[in-house]
Design a protein around this motif. Structure first.
Motif, PDB file in Angstrom:
ATOM      1  N   GLU A 182       0.830  -1.207   0.000  1.00  0.00           N
ATOM      2  CA  GLU A 182       0.000   0.000   0.000  1.00  0.00           C
ATOM      3  C   GLU A 182       0.868   1.263   0.000  1.00  0.00           C
ATOM      4  O   GLU A 182       0.629   2.185  -0.790  1.00  0.00           O
ATOM      5  N   PHE A 183       1.883   1.295   0.844  1.00  0.00           N
ATOM      6  CA  PHE A 183       2.759   2.472   0.892  1.00  0.00           C
ATOM      7  C   PHE A 183       3.613   2.580  -0.371  1.00  0.00           C
ATOM      8  O   PHE A 183       3.772   3.671  -0.925  1.00  0.00           O
ATOM      9  N   ALA A 215       4.903   5.030  -5.470  1.00  0.00           N
ATOM     10  CA  ALA A 215       5.217   4.715  -6.869  1.00  0.00           C
ATOM     11  C   ALA A 215       4.320   5.494  -7.811  1.00  0.00           C
ATOM     12  O   ALA A 215       4.786   6.031  -8.828  1.00  0.00           O
ATOM     13  N   GLU A 216       3.059   5.578  -7.490  1.00  0.00           N
ATOM     14  CA  GLU A 216       2.117   6.337  -8.330  1.00  0.00           C
ATOM     15  C   GLU A 216       2.462   7.821  -8.358  1.00  0.00           C
ATOM     16  O   GLU A 216       2.121   8.523  -9.304  1.00  0.00           O
ATOM     17  N   ARG A 217       3.154   8.292  -7.340  1.00  0.00           N
ATOM     18  CA  ARG A 217       3.579   9.695  -7.282  1.00  0.00           C
ATOM     19  C   ARG A 217       4.972   9.880  -7.876  1.00  0.00           C
ATOM     20  O   ARG A 217       5.557  10.949  -7.790  1.00  0.00           O
ATOM     21  N   GLY A 218       5.533   8.816  -8.465  1.00  0.00           N
ATOM     22  CA  GLY A 218       6.779   8.950  -9.212  1.00  0.00           C
ATOM     23  C   GLY A 218       8.054   8.678  -8.449  1.00  0.00           C
ATOM     24  O   GLY A 218       9.141   8.945  -8.966  1.00  0.00           O
ATOM     25  N   ASP A 219       7.987   8.142  -7.243  1.00  0.00           N
ATOM     26  CA  ASP A 219       9.200   7.870  -6.477  1.00  0.00           C
ATOM     27  C   ASP A 219       9.884   6.617  -7.037  1.00  0.00           C
ATOM     28  O   ASP A 219       9.327   5.516  -6.965  1.00  0.00           O
ATOM     29  N   PRO A 220      11.090   6.755  -7.603  1.00  0.00           N
ATOM     30  CA  PRO A 220      11.727   5.604  -8.251  1.00  0.00           C
ATOM     31  C   PRO A 220      12.091   4.475  -7.289  1.00  0.00           C
ATOM     32  O   PRO A 220      12.038   3.302  -7.663  1.00  0.00           O
ATOM     33  N   THR A 221      12.444   4.795  -6.059  1.00  0.00           N
ATOM     34  CA  THR A 221      12.757   3.738  -5.096  1.00  0.00           C
ATOM     35  C   THR A 221      11.509   2.917  -4.810  1.00  0.00           C
ATOM     36  O   THR A 221      11.553   1.689  -4.786  1.00  0.00           O
ATOM     37  N   ALA A 222      10.388   3.587  -4.612  1.00  0.00           N
ATOM     38  CA  ALA A 222       9.128   2.871  -4.365  1.00  0.00           C
ATOM     39  C   ALA A 222       8.720   2.068  -5.593  1.00  0.00           C
ATOM     40  O   ALA A 222       8.226   0.941  -5.464  1.00  0.00           O
ATOM     41  N   GLN A 223       8.929   2.615  -6.774  1.00  0.00           N
ATOM     42  CA  GLN A 223       8.610   1.877  -7.997  1.00  0.00           C
ATOM     43  C   GLN A 223       9.443   0.603  -8.067  1.00  0.00           C
ATOM     44  O   GLN A 223       8.932  -0.476  -8.391  1.00  0.00           O
ATOM     45  N   ASP A 271      -0.595 -10.595  -5.888  1.00  0.00           N
ATOM     46  CA  ASP A 271      -0.415 -11.786  -6.712  1.00  0.00           C
ATOM     47  C   ASP A 271       0.851 -11.600  -7.544  1.00  0.00           C
ATOM     48  O   ASP A 271       1.114 -10.498  -8.048  1.00  0.00           O
ATOM     49  N   ARG A 272       1.632 -12.656  -7.680  1.00  0.00           N
ATOM     50  CA  ARG A 272       2.851 -12.587  -8.490  1.00  0.00           C
ATOM     51  C   ARG A 272       2.462 -12.231  -9.922  1.00  0.00           C
ATOM     52  O   ARG A 272       1.558 -12.822 -10.496  1.00  0.00           O
ATOM     53  N   ASP A 273       3.139 -11.211 -10.483  1.00  0.00           N
ATOM     54  CA  ASP A 273       2.775 -10.728 -11.818  1.00  0.00           C
ATOM     55  C   ASP A 273       4.023 -10.174 -12.490  1.00  0.00           C
ATOM     56  O   ASP A 273       4.462  -9.054 -12.173  1.00  0.00           O
ATOM     57  N   ASP A 274       4.589 -10.933 -13.413  1.00  0.00           N
ATOM     58  CA  ASP A 274       5.812 -10.505 -14.087  1.00  0.00           C
ATOM     59  C   ASP A 274       5.606  -9.240 -14.916  1.00  0.00           C
ATOM     60  O   ASP A 274       6.504  -8.395 -15.001  1.00  0.00           O
ATOM     61  N   VAL A 275       4.425  -9.095 -15.517  1.00  0.00           N
ATOM     62  CA  VAL A 275       4.159  -7.920 -16.359  1.00  0.00           C
ATOM     63  C   VAL A 275       4.162  -6.656 -15.506  1.00  0.00           C
ATOM     64  O   VAL A 275       4.799  -5.650 -15.872  1.00  0.00           O
ATOM     65  N   LEU A 276       3.481  -6.682 -14.356  1.00  0.00           N
ATOM     66  CA  LEU A 276       3.484  -5.500 -13.486  1.00  0.00           C
ATOM     67  C   LEU A 276       4.846  -5.287 -12.847  1.00  0.00           C
ATOM     68  O   LEU A 276       5.272  -4.136 -12.657  1.00  0.00           O
ATOM     69  N   ALA A 277       5.557  -6.366 -12.533  1.00  0.00           N
ATOM     70  CA  ALA A 277       6.921  -6.216 -12.019  1.00  0.00           C
ATOM     71  C   ALA A 277       7.779  -5.500 -13.059  1.00  0.00           C
ATOM     72  O   ALA A 277       8.497  -4.546 -12.739  1.00  0.00           O
ATOM     73  N   TYR A 278       7.681  -5.947 -14.312  1.00  0.00           N
ATOM     74  CA  TYR A 278       8.445  -5.334 -15.400  1.00  0.00           C
ATOM     75  C   TYR A 278       8.087  -3.857 -15.557  1.00  0.00           C
ATOM     76  O   TYR A 278       8.970  -3.011 -15.713  1.00  0.00           O
ATOM     77  N   LYS A 279       6.794  -3.543 -15.518  1.00  0.00           N
ATOM     78  CA  LYS A 279       6.343  -2.154 -15.645  1.00  0.00           C
ATOM     79  C   LYS A 279       7.009  -1.279 -14.576  1.00  0.00           C
ATOM     80  O   LYS A 279       7.632  -0.256 -14.893  1.00  0.00           O
ATOM     81  N   TRP A 280       6.865  -1.673 -13.311  1.00  0.00           N
ATOM     82  CA  TRP A 280       7.373  -0.830 -12.220  1.00  0.00           C
ATOM     83  C   TRP A 280       8.901  -0.776 -12.217  1.00  0.00           C
ATOM     84  O   TRP A 280       9.484   0.283 -11.945  1.00  0.00           O
ATOM     85  N   LEU A 281       9.545  -1.885 -12.528  1.00  0.00           N
ATOM     86  CA  LEU A 281      11.008  -1.878 -12.579  1.00  0.00           C
ATOM     87  C   LEU A 281      11.519  -1.024 -13.738  1.00  0.00           C
ATOM     88  O   LEU A 281      12.548  -0.342 -13.605  1.00  0.00           O
ATOM     89  N   ARG A 328       1.070   7.419 -16.048  1.00  0.00           N
ATOM     90  CA  ARG A 328       1.099   8.853 -15.738  1.00  0.00           C
ATOM     91  C   ARG A 328       1.140   9.030 -14.232  1.00  0.00           C
ATOM     92  O   ARG A 328       0.368   8.385 -13.514  1.00  0.00           O
ATOM     93  N   ARG A 329       2.018   9.894 -13.779  1.00  0.00           N
ATOM     94  CA  ARG A 329       2.137  10.194 -12.339  1.00  0.00           C
ATOM     95  C   ARG A 329       0.813  10.745 -11.817  1.00  0.00           C
ATOM     96  O   ARG A 329       0.173  11.560 -12.470  1.00  0.00           O
ATOM     97  N   SER A 330       0.418  10.270 -10.639  1.00  0.00           N
ATOM     98  CA  SER A 330      -0.823  10.803 -10.036  1.00  0.00           C
ATOM     99  C   SER A 330      -0.544  11.924  -9.078  1.00  0.00           C
ATOM    100  O   SER A 330       0.538  12.277  -8.795  1.00  0.00           O
TER     101      SER A 330
END
Length: 164
Positions: free
Chosen positions: A82-83, A88-96, A110-120, A162-164
């Motif tokens: 949650e944190f 991450a949605e506010r653009g913090d690269p460490t959180a992403q 849930d384990r998700d390679d696509v979302l992991a790839y997106k955020w990484l 897009r950053r929120s």
């Protein structure tokens, strides 16, 4: 290995690091970081929580890290996600980056390679230069487990973010 853990935690805390004073409490992420660096995780969590509630991305990322590892707060992957998500949605690269790792491991989500790839990918693109290469290596390690179509989908999600 256990002797290396505090140094590794310190390095992540340094990356999450400092920001401006909080007018409501007088506390700052710097105080939370200082408490963390001295091993006072309870005080770090107390200092960071009010700023995290006000959506300070750095405070949210640091507090997420404390929850992920159960430092000064009960360990909770759900709270960590949650944190991390808010920061991450506010653009913090460490959180992403840390959120991407949570998706890679399936911790709190849930384990998700696509979302992991997106955020990484987003983390690597926004990270300071010295952090970019390690972030890319981790992103590429996740990509090695993915199909070409999954990689394209992860790239599409990252480009459309897009950053929120």
């Amino acid at each position: 290995m256990m002797r290396c853990l505090p140094k590794a935690l310190f390095a992540v805390a340094l990356a999450v690091g400092v920001a401006a004073l909080s007018p409501a409490t007088g506390a700052s992420p710097r105080e939370g970081f200082a408490a963390f660096a001295h091993g006072n995780y309870v005080q770090a969590a107390r200092s960071l929580a009010p700023m995290a509630r006000r959506k300070n991305p750095r405070a949210m990322a640091m507090l997420g890290f404390l929850y992920e590892h159960g430092l000064g707060v009960p360990q909770s992957y759900d709270d960590a996600v949650e944190f991390y998500s808010g920061a991450a949605e506010r653009g913090d690269p460490t959180a992403q980056h840390l959120l991407g790792l949570m998706y890679d491991k399936g911790h709190g989500v849930d384990r998700d390679d696509v979302l992991a790839y997106k955020w990484l990918s987003l983390a690597a693109g926004a990270a300071p230069f010295r952090e970019r290469e390690p972030y890319l290596r981790i992103r590429d390690a996740v990509a090695s487990k993915m199909s070409p179509n999954q990689i394209v989908e992860g790239q599409r999600l990252a480009v459309g973010w897009r950053r929120s």
